[in-house]
Design an enzyme around this catalytic site. Structure first.
Site, PDB file in Angstrom:
ATOM      1  N   GLY A   1      -3.102   5.568   3.033  1.00 40.01           N
ATOM      2  CA  GLY A   1      -2.757   4.698   4.149  1.00 40.01           C
ATOM      3  C   GLY A   1      -1.329   4.193   4.108  1.00 40.01           C
ATOM      4  O   GLY A   1      -0.783   3.930   3.034  1.00 40.01           O
TER       5      GLY A   1
ATOM      6  N   PRO B   1       0.787  -1.227   0.000  1.00 43.09           N
ATOM      7  CA  PRO B   1       0.000   0.000   0.000  1.00 43.09           C
ATOM      8  C   PRO B   1       0.828   1.291   0.000  1.00 43.09           C
ATOM      9  O   PRO B   1       0.281   2.363  -0.190  1.00 43.09           O
ATOM     10  CB  PRO B   1      -0.788  -0.111   1.298  1.00 43.09           C
ATOM     11  CG  PRO B   1       0.110  -0.906   2.181  1.00 43.09           C
ATOM     12  CD  PRO B   1       0.855  -1.852   1.320  1.00 43.09           C
TER      13      PRO B   1
ATOM     14  N   MET C   1     -11.851   2.160  -3.977  1.00 44.75           N
ATOM     15  CA  MET C   1     -12.276   3.077  -5.048  1.00 44.75           C
ATOM     16  C   MET C   1     -13.634   3.708  -4.757  1.00 44.75           C
ATOM     17  O   MET C   1     -14.442   3.887  -5.658  1.00 44.75           O
ATOM     18  CB  MET C   1     -12.341   2.317  -6.404  1.00 44.75           C
ATOM     19  CG  MET C   1     -11.009   1.767  -6.822  1.00 44.75           C
ATOM     20  SD  MET C   1     -11.110   0.663  -8.240  1.00 44.75           S
ATOM     21  CE  MET C   1     -11.614  -0.866  -7.481  1.00 44.75           C
TER      22      MET C   1
ATOM     23  N   ILE D   1      -6.270  -8.286  -6.085  1.00 45.55           N
ATOM     24  CA  ILE D   1      -7.412  -7.672  -5.408  1.00 45.55           C
ATOM     25  C   ILE D   1      -7.659  -6.318  -6.071  1.00 45.55           C
ATOM     26  O   ILE D   1      -6.868  -5.386  -5.909  1.00 45.55           O
ATOM     27  CB  ILE D   1      -7.166  -7.537  -3.889  1.00 45.55           C
ATOM     28  CG1 ILE D   1      -7.065  -8.952  -3.292  1.00 45.55           C
ATOM     29  CG2 ILE D   1      -8.297  -6.749  -3.219  1.00 45.55           C
ATOM     30  CD1 ILE D   1      -6.869  -9.017  -1.814  1.00 45.55           C
TER      31      ILE D   1
ATOM     32  N   ASP E   1       2.303   1.513 -11.619  1.00 44.67           N
ATOM     33  CA  ASP E   1       1.198   2.467 -11.727  1.00 44.67           C
ATOM     34  C   ASP E   1       1.156   3.434 -10.565  1.00 44.67           C
ATOM     35  O   ASP E   1       2.009   3.418  -9.685  1.00 44.67           O
ATOM     36  CB  ASP E   1      -0.150   1.802 -12.010  1.00 44.67           C
ATOM     37  CG  ASP E   1      -0.406   0.589 -11.204  1.00 44.67           C
ATOM     38  OD1 ASP E   1      -0.489   0.708  -9.979  1.00 44.67           O
ATOM     39  OD2 ASP E   1      -0.517  -0.488 -11.836  1.00 44.67           O
TER      40      ASP E   1
ATOM     41  N   LYS F   1      -2.792   4.425 -14.035  1.00 41.51           N
ATOM     42  CA  LYS F   1      -4.182   4.673 -14.386  1.00 41.51           C
ATOM     43  C   LYS F   1      -4.761   5.529 -13.279  1.00 41.51           C
ATOM     44  O   LYS F   1      -4.739   5.156 -12.118  1.00 41.51           O
ATOM     45  CB  LYS F   1      -4.959   3.352 -14.450  1.00 41.51           C
ATOM     46  CG  LYS F   1      -4.772   2.630 -15.769  1.00 41.51           C
ATOM     47  CD  LYS F   1      -5.502   1.329 -15.762  1.00 41.51           C
ATOM     48  CE  LYS F   1      -4.757   0.324 -14.891  1.00 41.51           C
ATOM     49  NZ  LYS F   1      -5.356  -0.978 -14.846  1.00 41.51           N
TER      50      LYS F   1
ATOM     51  N   THR G   1      -2.681  -6.022   0.839  1.00 40.05           N
ATOM     52  CA  THR G   1      -3.716  -5.217   0.214  1.00 40.05           C
ATOM     53  C   THR G   1      -4.124  -4.051   1.104  1.00 40.05           C
ATOM     54  O   THR G   1      -3.935  -4.082   2.325  1.00 40.05           O
ATOM     55  CB  THR G   1      -4.929  -6.117  -0.136  1.00 40.05           C
ATOM     56  OG1 THR G   1      -5.815  -5.369  -0.955  1.00 40.05           O
ATOM     57  CG2 THR G   1      -5.649  -6.593   1.118  1.00 40.05           C
ATOM     58  N   ALA G   2      -4.671  -3.015   0.460  1.00 36.17           N
ATOM     59  CA  ALA G   2      -4.989  -1.784   1.182  1.00 36.17           C
ATOM     60  C   ALA G   2      -5.894  -2.042   2.384  1.00 36.17           C
ATOM     61  O   ALA G   2      -5.699  -1.456   3.457  1.00 36.17           O
ATOM     62  CB  ALA G   2      -5.638  -0.785   0.230  1.00 36.17           C
TER      63      ALA G   2
ATOM     64  N   GLY H   1       0.100  -1.613  -6.970  1.00 35.27           N
ATOM     65  CA  GLY H   1      -0.177  -1.249  -5.585  1.00 35.27           C
ATOM     66  C   GLY H   1      -0.929  -2.379  -4.901  1.00 35.27           C
ATOM     67  O   GLY H   1      -1.710  -3.079  -5.520  1.00 35.27           O
ATOM     68  N   GLY H   2      -0.674  -2.552  -3.621  1.00 31.52           N
ATOM     69  CA  GLY H   2      -1.404  -3.556  -2.840  1.00 31.52           C
ATOM     70  C   GLY H   2      -1.146  -4.946  -3.344  1.00 31.52           C
ATOM     71  O   GLY H   2       0.001  -5.349  -3.553  1.00 31.52           O
ATOM     72  N   ASP H   3      -2.226  -5.691  -3.557  1.00 32.68           N
ATOM     73  CA  ASP H   3      -2.132  -7.064  -4.057  1.00 32.68           C
ATOM     74  C   ASP H   3      -2.612  -7.072  -5.503  1.00 32.68           C
ATOM     75  O   ASP H   3      -3.629  -6.470  -5.815  1.00 32.68           O
ATOM     76  CB  ASP H   3      -3.021  -7.966  -3.199  1.00 32.68           C
ATOM     77  CG  ASP H   3      -2.925  -9.411  -3.633  1.00 32.68           C
ATOM     78  OD1 ASP H   3      -2.249 -10.189  -2.939  1.00 32.68           O
ATOM     79  OD2 ASP H   3      -3.525  -9.772  -4.674  1.00 32.68           O
TER      80      ASP H   3
HETATM   81  N1  SAH Z   1      -4.676  -3.839  -5.722  1.00 30.10           N
HETATM   82  C1  SAH Z   1      -4.872  -2.791  -4.758  1.00 30.10           C
HETATM   83  C2  SAH Z   1      -6.184  -2.076  -4.947  1.00 30.10           C
HETATM   84  C3  SAH Z   1      -6.321  -1.364  -6.245  1.00 30.10           C
HETATM   85  S1  SAH Z   1      -7.865  -0.531  -6.395  1.00 30.10           S
HETATM   86  C4  SAH Z   1      -4.770  -3.370  -3.348  1.00 30.10           C
HETATM   87  O1  SAH Z   1      -4.764  -4.600  -3.196  1.00 30.10           O
HETATM   88  O2  SAH Z   1      -4.683  -2.606  -2.402  1.00 30.10           O
HETATM   89  C5  SAH Z   1      -7.438   1.081  -5.904  1.00 30.10           C
HETATM   90  C6  SAH Z   1      -8.041   1.414  -4.561  1.00 30.10           C
HETATM   91  O3  SAH Z   1      -7.297   0.817  -3.528  1.00 30.10           O
HETATM   92  C7  SAH Z   1      -8.038   2.881  -4.230  1.00 30.10           C
HETATM   93  O4  SAH Z   1      -9.120   3.557  -4.829  1.00 30.10           O
HETATM   94  C8  SAH Z   1      -8.170   2.853  -2.730  1.00 30.10           C
HETATM   95  O5  SAH Z   1      -9.507   2.608  -2.349  1.00 30.10           O
HETATM   96  C9  SAH Z   1      -7.382   1.614  -2.367  1.00 30.10           C
HETATM   97  N2  SAH Z   1      -5.998   1.924  -1.931  1.00 30.10           N
HETATM   98  C10 SAH Z   1      -4.866   1.475  -2.473  1.00 30.10           C
HETATM   99  N3  SAH Z   1      -3.801   1.937  -1.794  1.00 30.10           N
HETATM  100  C11 SAH Z   1      -4.286   2.698  -0.809  1.00 30.10           C
HETATM  101  C12 SAH Z   1      -3.684   3.451   0.238  1.00 30.10           C
HETATM  102  N4  SAH Z   1      -2.345   3.509   0.400  1.00 30.10           N
HETATM  103  N5  SAH Z   1      -4.481   4.114   1.096  1.00 30.10           N
HETATM  104  C13 SAH Z   1      -5.817   4.063   0.969  1.00 30.10           C
HETATM  105  N6  SAH Z   1      -6.434   3.384  -0.006  1.00 30.10           N
HETATM  106  C14 SAH Z   1      -5.692   2.699  -0.871  1.00 30.10           C
END
Ligand code: SAH
Length: 478
Positions: A413, A226, A384, A307, A249, A271, A332-333, A302-304
């Site tokens: 976050g 994240p 999102m 997901i 991204d 994106k 994941t976030a 970002g994140g996973d």
């Molecule tokens: N694959 C990512 C999610 C992608 S969708 C994951 O697993 O985290 C993008 C959404 O993820 C954003 O609109 C937001 O809701 C959330 N997100 C991702 N990183 C974040 C962060 N650092 N802080 C808060 N929300 C986050």
């Protein structure tokens, strides 16, 4: 450089070890591992030391050390707590030009023992030249975590193919390119995954395929977490440091991108909500193109990646082109943001399940099954959802979720700029309209949000490090 690092072949050489205690036992264990014949001399010798040397073609002499015992000896170590004896051993060895080590006395050593990371045949020795053994050991601990155990098996595999590769390529450069690709590509990955036989077959196939330039590269689909770089996995970091090209991204933090191999090409394919820098099809095509050029391509997300990451779509198109890939999960976030905001997603008393939902709506209501989202005792996390927050909150209330259900917005976050806004379904949209916390942001709905107040030890940490916006404080923050 005070000392020249050398690796000493001790196979069938004789090493004399003066001393019979724990320290001597440690040294004897190392010498035996290197297949030396060890002669231990001391008045008292630990029984396990006697056993060790005798079982390995060595000898234990219980009695007085004599200079003549150094005849025809290749290496000498003094490990007694008798200073004058240690000094005498040193002098006797130096007089005979035999390398000597007196434990913990750098002045009396002609060679020193490094801290060792053993991935035989790959062996790493770390030395501080006797200045700070603790520093060497700390460095060794770092290396131990950094170098996968599989390096040992990888080294052996290389040994098996060495001659064949030598015969196949005429120039050193071609050989080096082949080994670089092998050691950092799929063959190595297979070994690390414990699939040694497949690795050997692949290595053979690559070798038979003659021109290494024509090999297909590989794609790593990696979850970059994240934002906080410390939340990366070891595997993510390893692949980040070996990729030739990185496609990342907008959700991937700068600090995370900085950890990629320095000389890798870095391509932003971000994106954003309204502005698709590179459309998804374009990204799929880039991955294919680079991989077909033989590159190791890192797709950093970002994140996973699986997901709300469209990772699945990217893999499908790779599969169509028979391009090898690996996927590395990321934090994941939902997991990371809730943790850093002091909100546990589940709790024995308040939430027995969690739902991860996209808040991005194609039209106002029909996409989401709100009837499912309003069940009690569950936490709902919207990804999102920042721009649809008013719609989401209103629909949840209309479908029966109590208006006073706690809700939180976590913005950016886990980064230095993290902010947390706390409210209820009734007022969270209005609070966000005032506070204007920036994207990316996650919305958490459920009783667990209230626990954030109780976890004060953690709340404090968030407050200091991550700019927590308390329920009534955001007005002054703006
Ligand atoms: N694959 C990512 C999610 C992608 S969708 C994951 O697993 O985290 C993008 C959404 O993820 C954003 O609109 C937001 O809701 C959330 N997100 C991702 N990183 C974040 C962060 N650092 N802080 C808060 N929300 C986050």
């Amino acid at each position: 450089m005070e000392y020249l690092p050398l690796f000493f072949k001790l196979d069938d050489k004789t090493a004399v070890l003066v001393g019979g205690g724990q320290v001597a036992l440690r040294k004897a264990t190392l010498l035996v591992r290197a297949r030396a014949q060890v002669k231990v001399i001391a008045h008292h010798i630990l029984p396990e030391l006697v056993e060790l040397v005798e079982q390995n073609n060595g000898e234990a002499i219980i009695g007085e050390y004599q200079a003549e015992m150094l005849e025809k000896v290749d290496l000498v170590i003094a490990a007694t707590d008798n200073l004058s004896l240690n000094e005498q051993v040193h002098h006797d060895a130096v007089a005979r030009h035999i390398p000597v080590n007196v434990v913990d006395k750098p002045d009396l050593c002609s060679f020193i023992f490094p801290a060792i990371v053993d991935r035989s045949p790959l062996v790493i020795g770390v030395s501080s030249g006797g200045e700070s053994p603790v520093l060497s050991r700390l460095m060794r601990a770092k290396l131990e975590t950094w170098i996968p155990q599989g390096y040992s098996r990888l080294g052996k595999l290389v040994g098996q193919f060495r001659e064949q590769v030598k015969g196949r390529f005429t120039t050193i450069n071609a050989r080096r390119t082949f080994w670089e690709k092998t050691l950092q590509g799929q063959v190595a990955e297979k070994v690390f995954a414990g699939r040694d036989e497949e690795a050997a077959e692949l290595l053979q196939a690559n070798l038979d395929a003659a021109d290494p330039d024509q090999q297909v590269g590989e794609v790593y689909l990696v979850g970059g977490g994240p934002g906080d770089p410390e939340l990366l996995t070891f595997k993510a970091l390893r692949l980040m440091q070996q990729a030739d090209i990185v496609l990342y991204d907008s959700l991937v933090s700068e600090e995370v991108v900085d950890l990629c191999r320095r000389d890798a090409d870095k391509v932003f394919v971000g994106k954003r909500r309204d502005n698709h820098a590179v459309p998804q099809d374009g990204i799929n095509q880039l991955l294919i193109d680079y991989a077909l050029q033989g590159k190791r391509v890192l797709r950093l997300k970002g994140g996973d990646p699986f997901i709300f990451g469209r990772g699945g779509e990217e893999l499908e198109s790779l599969k169509e082109h028979n391009i090898p890939f690996q996927v590395v999960p990321g934090i994941t976030a939902a997991s990371a943001c809730s943790t850093y905001a002091g909100i546990p997603l589940t709790h024995r008393d308040y939430a027995q399940s969690v739902k991860l939902v996209t808040g991005q709506l194609k039209n106002r209501t029909t996409d989401l099954n709100y009837a499912e989202l309003v069940h009690p005792n569950q936490t709902v996390v919207f990804y999102m959802g920042l721009h649809t927050l008013p719609v989401l909150a209103q629909n949840l209330i209309e479908h029966g979720k109590p208006a006073d259900t706690p809700a939180a917005v976590v913005s950016k976050g886990t980064t230095r700029d993290q902010q947390v806004l706390i409210g209820t379904l009734a007022d969270i949209a209005e609070k966000q309209a005032q506070a204007q916390l920036p994207a990316p942001a996650l919305i958490i709905v459920g009783e667990v949000v209230n626990l954030q107040e109780n976890l004060t030890w953690f709340g404090d940490q968030v407050l200091h490090n991550h700019g927590l916006v308390l329920p009534d404080a955001h007005a002054t923050e703006d």
